[in-house]
Scaffold this motif. Sequence first.
Motif, PDB file in Angstrom:
ATOM      1  N   TYR A  58       3.324  10.569  -9.937  1.00 42.04           N
ATOM      2  CA  TYR A  58       2.554  10.853 -10.968  1.00 42.04           C
ATOM      3  C   TYR A  58       2.205  12.268 -10.945  1.00 42.04           C
ATOM      4  CZ  TYR A  58      -1.137  11.471 -14.624  1.00 42.04           C
ATOM      5  OH  TYR A  58      -1.770  11.856 -15.679  1.00 42.04           O
ATOM      6  N   MET A  59       1.640  12.620  -9.669  1.00 40.11           N
ATOM      7  CA  MET A  59       1.247  13.913  -9.524  1.00 40.11           C
ATOM      8  C   MET A  59       2.413  15.007  -9.723  1.00 40.11           C
ATOM      9  SD  MET A  59      -1.222  13.388  -5.914  1.00 40.11           S
ATOM     10  CE  MET A  59      -1.732  15.108  -5.823  1.00 40.11           C
ATOM     11  N   GLY A  60       3.490  14.577  -9.172  1.00 43.87           N
ATOM     12  CA  GLY A  60       4.535  15.723  -9.452  1.00 43.87           C
ATOM     13  C   GLY A  60       5.033  15.851 -10.844  1.00 43.87           C
ATOM     14  N   GLY A  61       4.908  14.773 -11.842  1.00 44.65           N
ATOM     15  CA  GLY A  61       5.115  14.874 -13.146  1.00 44.65           C
ATOM     16  C   GLY A  61       4.026  15.635 -13.829  1.00 44.65           C
ATOM     17  N   SER A  62       2.961  15.432 -13.501  1.00 48.21           N
ATOM     18  CA  SER A  62       1.771  16.293 -14.175  1.00 48.21           C
ATOM     19  C   SER A  62       1.601  17.609 -13.994  1.00 48.21           C
ATOM     20  CB  SER A  62       0.335  15.463 -13.859  1.00 48.21           C
ATOM     21  OG  SER A  62       0.319  14.211 -13.945  1.00 48.21           O
ATOM     22  N   ILE A  63       1.944  17.899 -12.628  1.00 47.39           N
ATOM     23  CA  ILE A  63       1.880  19.373 -12.516  1.00 47.39           C
ATOM     24  C   ILE A  63       3.202  20.007 -13.243  1.00 47.39           C
ATOM     25  CG2 ILE A  63       2.366  21.042 -10.720  1.00 47.39           C
ATOM     26  CD1 ILE A  63       0.997  19.068  -8.520  1.00 47.39           C
ATOM     27  N   MET A  64       4.440  19.706 -13.193  1.00 42.05           N
ATOM     28  CA  MET A  64       5.202  20.087 -13.990  1.00 42.05           C
ATOM     29  C   MET A  64       4.959  20.196 -15.409  1.00 42.05           C
ATOM     30  SD  MET A  64       9.088  18.776 -13.891  1.00 42.05           S
ATOM     31  CE  MET A  64      10.639  19.672 -14.903  1.00 42.05           C
ATOM     32  N   ALA A  65       4.373  19.146 -15.974  1.00 39.84           N
ATOM     33  CA  ALA A  65       4.114  19.043 -17.353  1.00 39.84           C
ATOM     34  C   ALA A  65       3.049  20.116 -17.816  1.00 39.84           C
ATOM     35  CB  ALA A  65       3.482  17.780 -17.979  1.00 39.84           C
ATOM     36  N   ALA A  66       2.386  20.566 -16.845  1.00 37.62           N
ATOM     37  CA  ALA A  66       1.302  21.659 -17.116  1.00 37.62           C
ATOM     38  C   ALA A  66       2.036  23.006 -17.389  1.00 37.62           C
ATOM     39  CB  ALA A  66       0.352  21.619 -15.924  1.00 37.62           C
ATOM     40  N   PHE A  67       3.055  23.160 -17.103  1.00 38.08           N
ATOM     41  CA  PHE A  67       3.812  24.616 -17.131  1.00 38.08           C
ATOM     42  C   PHE A  67       4.933  24.198 -18.266  1.00 38.08           C
ATOM     43  CE2 PHE A  67       1.635  24.568 -13.104  1.00 38.08           C
ATOM     44  CZ  PHE A  67       0.618  25.640 -13.266  1.00 38.08           C
ATOM     45  N   ALA A  68       4.908  23.131 -18.602  1.00 34.76           N
ATOM     46  CA  ALA A  68       6.509  23.002 -19.316  1.00 34.76           C
ATOM     47  C   ALA A  68       6.334  23.663 -20.700  1.00 34.76           C
ATOM     48  CB  ALA A  68       6.683  21.649 -19.644  1.00 34.76           C
ATOM     49  N   ASN A  69       7.045  24.767 -21.073  1.00 33.91           N
ATOM     50  CA  ASN A  69       6.827  25.508 -22.395  1.00 33.91           C
ATOM     51  C   ASN A  69       8.220  25.662 -22.973  1.00 33.91           C
ATOM     52  OD1 ASN A  69       8.310  27.073 -20.543  1.00 33.91           O
ATOM     53  ND2 ASN A  69       7.368  28.832 -20.472  1.00 33.91           N
ATOM     54  N   THR A  70       9.242  24.551 -22.653  1.00 33.84           N
ATOM     55  CA  THR A  70      10.499  24.470 -23.458  1.00 33.84           C
ATOM     56  C   THR A  70      10.628  22.962 -23.630  1.00 33.84           C
ATOM     57  OG1 THR A  70      11.967  24.608 -21.292  1.00 33.84           O
ATOM     58  CG2 THR A  70      11.303  26.599 -22.437  1.00 33.84           C
ATOM     59  N   THR A  71      11.468  22.617 -24.485  1.00 30.69           N
ATOM     60  CA  THR A  71      11.884  21.273 -24.923  1.00 30.69           C
ATOM     61  C   THR A  71      12.438  20.731 -23.510  1.00 30.69           C
ATOM     62  OG1 THR A  71      12.015  21.498 -27.207  1.00 30.69           O
ATOM     63  CG2 THR A  71      13.225  19.685 -25.982  1.00 30.69           C
ATOM     64  N   LEU A  72      13.520  21.343 -22.863  1.00 27.80           N
ATOM     65  CA  LEU A  72      14.101  20.944 -21.702  1.00 27.80           C
ATOM     66  C   LEU A  72      13.293  20.466 -20.487  1.00 27.80           C
ATOM     67  CD1 LEU A  72      16.773  20.144 -20.368  1.00 27.80           C
ATOM     68  CD2 LEU A  72      16.847  22.814 -19.489  1.00 27.80           C
ATOM     69  N   LEU A  73      12.341  21.470 -20.212  1.00 27.77           N
ATOM     70  CA  LEU A  73      11.439  21.332 -19.159  1.00 27.77           C
ATOM     71  C   LEU A  73      10.644  20.038 -19.384  1.00 27.77           C
ATOM     72  CD1 LEU A  73      10.191  24.879 -18.173  1.00 27.77           C
ATOM     73  CD2 LEU A  73      11.638  23.202 -16.798  1.00 27.77           C
ATOM     74  N   MET A  74      10.011  19.756 -20.698  1.00 23.10           N
ATOM     75  CA  MET A  74       9.394  18.870 -21.021  1.00 23.10           C
ATOM     76  C   MET A  74       9.918  17.390 -21.000  1.00 23.10           C
ATOM     77  SD  MET A  74       6.016  18.261 -21.849  1.00 23.10           S
ATOM     78  CE  MET A  74       5.270  16.935 -21.938  1.00 23.10           C
TER      79      MET A  74
ATOM     80  N   SER B 160       0.831  -1.164   0.078  1.00 22.02           N
ATOM     81  CA  SER B 160      -0.085   0.076  -0.026  1.00 22.02           C
ATOM     82  C   SER B 160       0.829   1.309   0.070  1.00 22.02           C
ATOM     83  CB  SER B 160      -0.866   0.007   1.290  1.00 22.02           C
ATOM     84  OG  SER B 160      -0.087  -0.374   2.314  1.00 22.02           O
ATOM     85  N   TYR B 161       2.126   1.340   0.604  1.00 22.46           N
ATOM     86  CA  TYR B 161       2.764   2.379   0.778  1.00 22.46           C
ATOM     87  C   TYR B 161       3.569   2.606  -0.659  1.00 22.46           C
ATOM     88  CZ  TYR B 161       2.054   2.336   5.603  1.00 22.46           C
ATOM     89  OH  TYR B 161       1.642   2.176   6.946  1.00 22.46           O
ATOM     90  N   LEU B 162       4.038   1.402  -1.551  1.00 23.33           N
ATOM     91  CA  LEU B 162       4.559   1.589  -2.818  1.00 23.33           C
ATOM     92  C   LEU B 162       3.422   2.164  -3.799  1.00 23.33           C
ATOM     93  CD1 LEU B 162       6.212  -2.017  -3.017  1.00 23.33           C
ATOM     94  CD2 LEU B 162       7.249   0.319  -2.679  1.00 23.33           C
ATOM     95  N   VAL B 163       2.272   2.110  -3.344  1.00 25.20           N
ATOM     96  CA  VAL B 163       0.924   2.471  -4.303  1.00 25.20           C
ATOM     97  C   VAL B 163       1.143   4.083  -3.982  1.00 25.20           C
ATOM     98  CG1 VAL B 163      -1.548   2.587  -4.720  1.00 25.20           C
ATOM     99  CG2 VAL B 163      -0.379   0.547  -4.356  1.00 25.20           C
ATOM    100  N   PHE B 164       1.328   4.607  -2.785  1.00 23.17           N
ATOM    101  CA  PHE B 164       1.157   5.794  -2.350  1.00 23.17           C
ATOM    102  C   PHE B 164       2.420   6.567  -2.992  1.00 23.17           C
ATOM    103  CE2 PHE B 164      -0.777   5.334   1.945  1.00 23.17           C
ATOM    104  CZ  PHE B 164      -1.898   6.140   1.784  1.00 23.17           C
ATOM    105  N   ILE B 165       3.569   5.915  -3.111  1.00 22.15           N
ATOM    106  CA  ILE B 165       4.594   6.716  -3.563  1.00 22.15           C
ATOM    107  C   ILE B 165       4.639   7.011  -5.059  1.00 22.15           C
ATOM    108  CG2 ILE B 165       7.226   6.257  -4.191  1.00 22.15           C
ATOM    109  CD1 ILE B 165       7.321   4.852  -1.543  1.00 22.15           C
ATOM    110  N   GLY B 166       3.980   5.971  -5.756  1.00 22.94           N
ATOM    111  CA  GLY B 166       3.909   5.750  -7.265  1.00 22.94           C
ATOM    112  C   GLY B 166       2.708   7.086  -7.694  1.00 22.94           C
ATOM    113  N   ILE B 167       1.725   7.167  -6.797  1.00 21.85           N
ATOM    114  CA  ILE B 167       0.668   8.028  -7.263  1.00 21.85           C
ATOM    115  C   ILE B 167       1.206   9.583  -6.967  1.00 21.85           C
ATOM    116  CG2 ILE B 167      -1.432   9.054  -6.488  1.00 21.85           C
ATOM    117  CD1 ILE B 167      -2.370   6.349  -5.822  1.00 21.85           C
ATOM    118  N   PHE B 168       1.702   9.898  -5.995  1.00 20.73           N
ATOM    119  CA  PHE B 168       2.419  10.951  -5.663  1.00 20.73           C
ATOM    120  C   PHE B 168       3.625  11.435  -6.843  1.00 20.73           C
ATOM    121  CE2 PHE B 168       1.342  10.857  -0.991  1.00 20.73           C
ATOM    122  CZ  PHE B 168       0.603  11.734  -1.165  1.00 20.73           C
TER     123      PHE B 168
END
Length: 445
Positions: A328-344, A318-326
């Motif tokens: 994905y959340m971090g990557g999605s939030i970063m992708a929302a504001f990625a406006n350069t090739t490096l950031l993406m 169950s704790y491994l599931v927690f880690i994976g979900i967090f």
Amino acid sequence: MKKTLLVEPAIFLYVFAYSLTSPLKQQYVYKRIWEETTNSTFIVQDNISHCELNQSNPIYVKKASLFAMKTDLCGAIFSILVAFVLVANGDRYGRKISLVLPLVGSLTSSIFLFVMSDLSLPLYLFFVFSLVAGLFGDLATFLGGAFSFVVDCCETQKNKTIRIAVVDLIFGFTSGLGGLISGYILKEIDFMWTFAMISLFHMVNIFYVIFCLDETVKVSAIQTQSWREGLKDTLSGVYMLFKSSSFKKRILIILLLCIFMTYLFTVFGGLSLYVLYELNAPLCWNAIYIGYGSAVSTSVSVTGFLGIVFLSQYLRDSYLVFIGIFSYMGGSIMAAFANTTLLMMLVRIPSMLLFIPIPIIRAMLSKTVLPNEQGALFACIACLEIVTGTISAAVFNTIYAMTIAWFPGFSFLLSAGFCILPLKKDLWEEFLHDIIEAHQARKEG
């Protein structure tokens, strides 16, 4: 010919061909819509993305997004029925039928795409492609049969977790490899011959599954049943999976399936937009850069597998599931504001463990049921995967088309927000698990 129980080569080849087809199909639709909208020729060999020439008119991106949504919905109902029937009946009639039929459907579809790209047939014929894939079961049926096959070969619970994680590793690694190669292949030989090469891969795979792969389920005698009796047995098998289980077992299965569905909804929905997001301004990636992005994503599957192997020794599932979900959340939030090739490209760093929950939850579900219930279980999982994937693709493609003009990254933020749901359900499962353990301890005391 001596046969083997190694289904992994078939999985590798199927996923590789599938990962070549998926981005090429999207880019082919994008190309055709571009030509129809801008009334200009789309040159695949050009190293400059065409959106750089007309950033003020994203209408072709909206059309490509909505078209992808409609074609995905087209064959969904048939895929659900076929996956449900074939995978569930694998407990009685064997696993290989769940592998062979999707391969035949993929071969037929790739040949159709070859003809379509050669003759420049109308785009609405893509609905035929989706129908054919759905009638033969498509990805859900193949993976459902493959996971059932793998579980049949496992003797211990730990071996089951690792083997399932290996299949997901193959899926992620091969997807990235196919995505990387697809850009170069497309640049060198164009769409038509790429689809011809994919057809050859499917032919080789069909030969391997039929003549080289052994069957894990031994059928003592040929069972003759009508379609009505077969469907009744299928439904009763899934029904008995829940009916004959204890209250604790039913609750655990339902909660784990809910976690699995909600997490897949967010992941499938968010990741399905990456290609369109990268093709559009401000990134304006071409086929080569899209391949690079897919290749970088390969590291995500590798780190996810290594995370399972290492962290499973110290943490509960169950704790491994927690880690994976967090992750994905971090990557999605970063992708929302990625406006350069490096950031993406750097989006893949916080997302490096996002695939951990998928094999872990599959293994948790498999451990919950009996050996003769594996087919029914993975039939449920396969159906839920295709339903969730279809709905999430439809929802997120629609939202992306509606929000692209004012904030293209909104869909990624929404996807990260949806992760709160599986987090809460996982808390409920953990709470329920602790209550049951405390109740059993009191009972034994």
